[in-house]
Design a protein around this motif. Sequence first.
Motif, PDB file in Angstrom:
ATOM      1  N   PRO A  36      33.825  -4.080  18.272  1.00 34.56           N
ATOM      2  CA  PRO A  36      33.708  -3.307  17.035  1.00 34.56           C
ATOM      3  C   PRO A  36      32.263  -2.974  16.677  1.00 34.56           C
ATOM      4  O   PRO A  36      31.990  -1.904  16.138  1.00 34.56           O
ATOM      5  CB  PRO A  36      34.344  -4.193  15.979  1.00 34.56           C
ATOM      6  CG  PRO A  36      34.767  -5.438  16.630  1.00 34.56           C
ATOM      7  CD  PRO A  36      34.467  -5.353  18.074  1.00 34.56           C
ATOM      8  N   ALA A  37      31.327  -3.872  16.982  1.00 33.03           N
ATOM      9  CA  ALA A  37      29.920  -3.593  16.664  1.00 33.03           C
ATOM     10  C   ALA A  37      29.401  -2.435  17.512  1.00 33.03           C
ATOM     11  O   ALA A  37      28.701  -1.552  17.005  1.00 33.03           O
ATOM     12  CB  ALA A  37      29.072  -4.842  16.873  1.00 33.03           C
ATOM     13  N   ALA A  74      41.550  -1.016  11.730  1.00 39.19           N
ATOM     14  CA  ALA A  74      40.486  -1.791  11.095  1.00 39.19           C
ATOM     15  C   ALA A  74      40.854  -3.270  11.053  1.00 39.19           C
ATOM     16  O   ALA A  74      40.012  -4.136  11.269  1.00 39.19           O
ATOM     17  CB  ALA A  74      40.214  -1.270   9.695  1.00 39.19           C
ATOM     18  N   ALA A  75      42.121  -3.583  10.779  1.00 37.26           N
ATOM     19  CA  ALA A  75      42.547  -4.973  10.740  1.00 37.26           C
ATOM     20  C   ALA A  75      42.530  -5.589  12.138  1.00 37.26           C
ATOM     21  O   ALA A  75      42.217  -6.767  12.301  1.00 37.26           O
ATOM     22  CB  ALA A  75      43.944  -5.073  10.141  1.00 37.26           C
ATOM     23  N   TRP A  76      42.838  -4.808  13.143  1.00 44.03           N
ATOM     24  CA  TRP A  76      42.853  -5.303  14.523  1.00 44.03           C
ATOM     25  C   TRP A  76      41.443  -5.656  14.977  1.00 44.03           C
ATOM     26  O   TRP A  76      41.228  -6.631  15.657  1.00 44.03           O
ATOM     27  CB  TRP A  76      43.470  -4.259  15.428  1.00 44.03           C
ATOM     28  CG  TRP A  76      43.470  -4.655  16.864  1.00 44.03           C
ATOM     29  CD1 TRP A  76      42.616  -4.228  17.820  1.00 44.03           C
ATOM     30  CD2 TRP A  76      44.363  -5.577  17.502  1.00 44.03           C
ATOM     31  NE1 TRP A  76      42.901  -4.816  19.014  1.00 44.03           N
ATOM     32  CE2 TRP A  76      43.980  -5.649  18.844  1.00 44.03           C
ATOM     33  CE3 TRP A  76      45.425  -6.346  17.060  1.00 44.03           C
ATOM     34  CZ2 TRP A  76      44.629  -6.465  19.759  1.00 44.03           C
ATOM     35  CZ3 TRP A  76      46.069  -7.144  17.977  1.00 44.03           C
ATOM     36  CH2 TRP A  76      45.681  -7.197  19.305  1.00 44.03           C
ATOM     37  N   HIS A  77      40.444  -4.830  14.600  1.00 47.00           N
ATOM     38  CA  HIS A  77      39.065  -5.046  15.049  1.00 47.00           C
ATOM     39  C   HIS A  77      38.325  -6.043  14.183  1.00 47.00           C
ATOM     40  O   HIS A  77      37.234  -6.452  14.532  1.00 47.00           O
ATOM     41  CB  HIS A  77      38.294  -3.728  15.082  1.00 47.00           C
ATOM     42  CG  HIS A  77      38.766  -2.824  16.169  1.00 47.00           C
ATOM     43  ND1 HIS A  77      38.614  -3.117  17.492  1.00 47.00           N
ATOM     44  CD2 HIS A  77      39.411  -1.633  16.120  1.00 47.00           C
ATOM     45  CE1 HIS A  77      39.126  -2.153  18.225  1.00 47.00           C
ATOM     46  NE2 HIS A  77      39.619  -1.230  17.412  1.00 47.00           N
ATOM     47  N   ALA A  78      38.876  -6.425  13.046  1.00 48.34           N
ATOM     48  CA  ALA A  78      38.170  -7.347  12.146  1.00 48.34           C
ATOM     49  C   ALA A  78      38.252  -8.764  12.646  1.00 48.34           C
ATOM     50  O   ALA A  78      38.932  -9.183  13.474  1.00 48.34           O
ATOM     51  CB  ALA A  78      38.760  -7.270  10.754  1.00 48.34           C
ATOM     52  N   LEU A 138      27.666   5.588  14.400  1.00 48.79           N
ATOM     53  CA  LEU A 138      26.463   5.790  13.598  1.00 48.79           C
ATOM     54  C   LEU A 138      25.460   6.668  14.333  1.00 48.79           C
ATOM     55  O   LEU A 138      24.864   7.576  13.746  1.00 48.79           O
ATOM     56  CB  LEU A 138      25.841   4.439  13.240  1.00 48.79           C
ATOM     57  CG  LEU A 138      24.631   4.467  12.333  1.00 48.79           C
ATOM     58  CD1 LEU A 138      25.031   4.974  10.957  1.00 48.79           C
ATOM     59  CD2 LEU A 138      24.025   3.092  12.224  1.00 48.79           C
ATOM     60  N   ASN A 139      25.273   6.429  15.617  1.00 54.00           N
ATOM     61  CA  ASN A 139      24.323   7.205  16.409  1.00 54.00           C
ATOM     62  C   ASN A 139      24.762   8.661  16.541  1.00 54.00           C
ATOM     63  O   ASN A 139      23.943   9.578  16.431  1.00 54.00           O
ATOM     64  CB  ASN A 139      24.163   6.572  17.789  1.00 54.00           C
ATOM     65  CG  ASN A 139      23.093   7.252  18.602  1.00 54.00           C
ATOM     66  OD1 ASN A 139      22.114   7.740  18.063  1.00 54.00           O
ATOM     67  ND2 ASN A 139      23.289   7.281  19.904  1.00 54.00           N
ATOM     68  N   GLU A 140      26.054   8.891  16.761  1.00 59.29           N
ATOM     69  CA  GLU A 140      26.545  10.249  16.946  1.00 59.29           C
ATOM     70  C   GLU A 140      26.572  11.054  15.652  1.00 59.29           C
ATOM     71  O   GLU A 140      26.401  12.264  15.670  1.00 59.29           O
ATOM     72  CB  GLU A 140      27.961  10.216  17.525  1.00 59.29           C
ATOM     73  CG  GLU A 140      28.046   9.681  18.922  1.00 59.29           C
ATOM     74  CD  GLU A 140      29.488   9.460  19.360  1.00 59.29           C
ATOM     75  OE1 GLU A 140      30.400   9.834  18.597  1.00 59.29           O
ATOM     76  OE2 GLU A 140      29.678   8.914  20.445  1.00 59.29           O
ATOM     77  N   ASN A 141      26.807  10.394  14.529  1.00 62.46           N
ATOM     78  CA  ASN A 141      27.073  11.100  13.279  1.00 62.46           C
ATOM     79  C   ASN A 141      26.081  10.776  12.172  1.00 62.46           C
ATOM     80  O   ASN A 141      26.429  10.923  10.998  1.00 62.46           O
ATOM     81  CB  ASN A 141      28.481  10.759  12.788  1.00 62.46           C
ATOM     82  CG  ASN A 141      29.538  11.099  13.782  1.00 62.46           C
ATOM     83  OD1 ASN A 141      29.527  12.175  14.343  1.00 62.46           O
ATOM     84  ND2 ASN A 141      30.441  10.176  14.022  1.00 62.46           N
ATOM     85  N   LEU A 142      24.879  10.367  12.485  1.00 59.79           N
ATOM     86  CA  LEU A 142      23.947   9.919  11.453  1.00 59.79           C
ATOM     87  C   LEU A 142      23.639  11.019  10.444  1.00 59.79           C
ATOM     88  O   LEU A 142      23.720  10.805   9.231  1.00 59.79           O
ATOM     89  CB  LEU A 142      22.655   9.394  12.072  1.00 59.79           C
ATOM     90  CG  LEU A 142      21.639   8.850  11.079  1.00 59.79           C
ATOM     91  CD1 LEU A 142      22.232   7.659  10.337  1.00 59.79           C
ATOM     92  CD2 LEU A 142      20.362   8.467  11.761  1.00 59.79           C
ATOM     93  N   TRP A 143      23.331  12.217  10.916  1.00 56.47           N
ATOM     94  CA  TRP A 143      22.987  13.299   9.991  1.00 56.47           C
ATOM     95  C   TRP A 143      24.198  13.693   9.156  1.00 56.47           C
ATOM     96  O   TRP A 143      24.072  13.977   7.971  1.00 56.47           O
ATOM     97  CB  TRP A 143      22.416  14.486  10.745  1.00 56.47           C
ATOM     98  CG  TRP A 143      22.058  15.619   9.844  1.00 56.47           C
ATOM     99  CD1 TRP A 143      22.576  16.876   9.876  1.00 56.47           C
ATOM    100  CD2 TRP A 143      21.133  15.611   8.751  1.00 56.47           C
ATOM    101  NE1 TRP A 143      22.023  17.642   8.883  1.00 56.47           N
ATOM    102  CE2 TRP A 143      21.128  16.887   8.172  1.00 56.47           C
ATOM    103  CE3 TRP A 143      20.306  14.641   8.220  1.00 56.47           C
ATOM    104  CZ2 TRP A 143      20.345  17.225   7.092  1.00 56.47           C
ATOM    105  CZ3 TRP A 143      19.513  14.974   7.123  1.00 56.47           C
ATOM    106  CH2 TRP A 143      19.539  16.242   6.574  1.00 56.47           C
TER     107      TRP A 143
END
Length: 160
Positions: A10-11, A156-160, A18-23
């Motif tokens: 998940p990290a 989200a619950a699966w990756h938490a 984050l890197n692909e969509n920062l702007w």
Amino acid sequence: MHDTHSAPGPAARFFSILNENLWQLVQINFIFLLTSLPVITFGPSFAALCACLSDMVRMRRRDEPVLPRYFAAFRACFLPALPRGILLLAGTAVLGFSLFWYGSLAAESWFWVPFTALSLLGLIFFTGIAFHLFFLLPENRKLKTGRPDFSLLRAAAWHA
């Protein structure tokens, strides 16, 4: 020796998004702040933010610019999210005021400390539940089976 290569965690997924969509994330957050300035529109603007973030995570509608995508979600979620937003703001104001009130009384007497603690716990619980309900609003699309699509919450619950 066998290959133990697994899918990224998940990290790693978070930092790749984050890197692909920062702007785009900066633009969406700025638009969210602007549309939340009239306090009454907090609910629809937060629901539109959730819808746009859901599209980013699922890598949908990538060819559309951020501004039209956000305002399309804002218009689509305005009426369903308006009462939820007003309820969230009113509940937070009442619980915040009770926390302030009991906190000032607890400074004078130990009798009011449990009420202060209950006000704090109530505020945390109420805002946590209410904010999670906004994530369900854009995801409440009907599938062919007639049931809502909760796949983002399950992921989200699966990756938490």
